[in-house]
Design a protein around this motif. Structure first.
Motif, mmCIF file in Angstrom:
data_model
loop_
_atom_site.group_PDB
_atom_site.id
_atom_site.type_symbol
_atom_site.label_atom_id
_atom_site.label_comp_id
_atom_site.label_asym_id
_atom_site.label_seq_id
_atom_site.Cartn_x
_atom_site.Cartn_y
_atom_site.Cartn_z
ATOM 1 N N UNK A 45 0.728 -1.227 0.019
ATOM 2 C CA UNK A 45 0.065 -0.089 -0.088
ATOM 3 C C UNK A 45 0.822 1.272 -0.074
ATOM 4 N N UNK A 46 0.368 2.134 -0.702
ATOM 5 C CA UNK A 46 1.006 3.685 -0.735
ATOM 6 C C UNK A 46 -0.209 4.635 -0.204
ATOM 7 N N UNK A 47 0.041 5.103 0.737
ATOM 8 C CA UNK A 47 -0.968 6.290 1.198
ATOM 9 C C UNK A 47 -0.769 7.603 0.926
ATOM 10 N N UNK A 48 -1.590 8.198 -0.077
ATOM 11 C CA UNK A 48 -1.253 9.404 -0.450
ATOM 12 C C UNK A 48 -1.918 10.494 0.253
ATOM 13 N N UNK A 49 -1.386 11.050 1.278
ATOM 14 C CA UNK A 49 -1.855 12.373 2.134
ATOM 15 C C UNK A 49 -2.229 13.473 1.470
ATOM 16 N N UNK A 50 -1.448 13.839 0.337
ATOM 17 C CA UNK A 50 -1.803 15.250 -0.345
ATOM 18 C C UNK A 50 -0.913 16.009 -0.176
ATOM 19 N N UNK A 51 0.209 15.811 0.847
ATOM 20 C CA UNK A 51 1.064 16.579 1.411
ATOM 21 C C UNK A 51 2.292 16.403 0.540
ATOM 22 N N UNK A 52 2.424 15.231 -0.325
ATOM 23 C CA UNK A 52 3.514 14.922 -1.443
ATOM 24 C C UNK A 52 3.823 16.229 -1.957
ATOM 25 N N UNK A 53 5.072 16.382 -2.239
ATOM 26 C CA UNK A 53 5.546 17.658 -3.160
ATOM 27 C C UNK A 53 5.209 17.860 -4.591
ATOM 28 N N UNK A 54 5.032 16.412 -5.233
ATOM 29 C CA UNK A 54 4.720 16.369 -6.680
ATOM 30 C C UNK A 54 3.190 16.984 -7.008
ATOM 31 N N UNK A 55 2.301 16.759 -6.006
ATOM 32 C CA UNK A 55 0.881 17.345 -6.072
ATOM 33 C C UNK A 55 0.726 18.755 -6.279
ATOM 34 N N UNK A 56 1.672 19.373 -5.560
ATOM 35 C CA UNK A 56 1.786 21.087 -6.108
ATOM 36 C C UNK A 56 1.788 21.369 -7.349
ATOM 37 N N UNK A 57 2.749 20.826 -8.109
ATOM 38 C CA UNK A 57 2.923 21.152 -9.499
ATOM 39 C C UNK A 57 2.246 19.992 -10.634
ATOM 40 N N UNK A 58 1.671 19.167 -9.910
ATOM 41 C CA UNK A 58 0.939 18.286 -11.005
ATOM 42 C C UNK A 58 -0.364 17.685 -10.521
ATOM 43 N N UNK A 59 -1.298 18.686 -10.715
ATOM 44 C CA UNK A 59 -1.352 19.888 -11.373
ATOM 45 C C UNK A 59 -2.160 20.677 -10.607
ATOM 46 N N UNK A 60 -1.611 22.182 -10.389
ATOM 47 C CA UNK A 60 -2.372 23.272 -9.870
ATOM 48 C C UNK A 60 -3.748 23.208 -9.914
ATOM 49 N N UNK A 61 -4.550 23.019 -8.850
ATOM 50 C CA UNK A 61 -6.128 23.277 -8.785
ATOM 51 C C UNK A 61 -6.573 21.811 -9.121
ATOM 52 N N UNK A 62 -5.802 20.755 -9.609
ATOM 53 C CA UNK A 62 -6.163 19.417 -10.034
ATOM 54 C C UNK A 62 -5.259 18.513 -9.737
ATOM 55 N N UNK A 63 -4.762 18.195 -8.524
ATOM 56 C CA UNK A 63 -3.673 17.564 -7.899
ATOM 57 C C UNK A 63 -3.770 16.138 -8.342
ATOM 58 N N UNK A 64 -2.793 15.555 -9.171
ATOM 59 C CA UNK A 64 -2.969 14.112 -10.042
ATOM 60 C C UNK A 64 -1.699 13.468 -9.699
ATOM 61 N N UNK A 65 -1.633 12.126 -9.109
ATOM 62 C CA UNK A 65 -0.495 11.667 -9.091
ATOM 63 C C UNK A 65 0.243 11.133 -10.505
#
Length: 156
Positions: A45-65
């Motif tokens: 399992x990989x728990x994605x909190x939303x605090x991961x740095x890549x979410x800020x730039x991928x994509x602003x307003x619509x964070x996507x792994x």
């Protein structure tokens, strides 16, 4: 009467991912192993909190792994299955190729990615594996991959 939960494996029954893989934060993408058949199969399992740095730039307003990170997480899960094989003790599985990668669903902050990998072929020189990533029971990514086997301490 027996307790059915008593016989079910718990998280503590499996090694921590960082005990089998050389990856470390921020690039260790697997949080916990929930099933492991050494040299054959792993579910993690990989728990994605939303605090991961890549979410800020991928994509602003619509964070996507990013899809490439899903593939890497599947590869790390396959690496866990391979690294747990007694025949590969002291060895390192290096990512050698990706085939048939398909992305099926967006993964967003708050999702838990269920990663499943199966070793299709394991030898002293190479590993072939296939795997999937899913969130909320829906397929997000699937891929086949190849790894080359190297000495873990080479170049150290």
């Amino acid at each position: 009467m027996s307790d059915p939960t008593r016989d079910a494996p718990s998280e503590s029954d499996f090694p921590r991912p960082d005990k089998l893989l050389p990856h470390r934060a921020p690039f260790l993408l697997v949080d916990e192993i929930v099933e492991l058949e050494p040299g054959e199969r792993c579910v993690a399992l990989w728990h994605l909190s939303g605090d991961e740095n890549f979410f800020a730039g991928h994509f602003p307003g619509r964070p996507t792994l990013p899809g490439v990170l899903m593939v890497e997480a599947i590869a790390q899960t396959a690496g866990l299955a391979a690294a747990s094989a007694s025949s590969l003790e002291g060895k390192l599985a290096l990512f050698g190729g990706i085939d048939k990668a398909r992305f099926r669903r967006q993964v967003i902050p708050g999702d838990t990615l269920r990663l499943e990998a199966t070793i299709d072929r394991l030898s002293a020189r190479a590993v072939r594996a296939s795997g999937t990533a899913s969130a909320d029971g829906q397929m997000a990514c699937e891929a086949s991959m190849m790894f080359l086997i190297a000495d873990a301490d080479a170049g150290a």
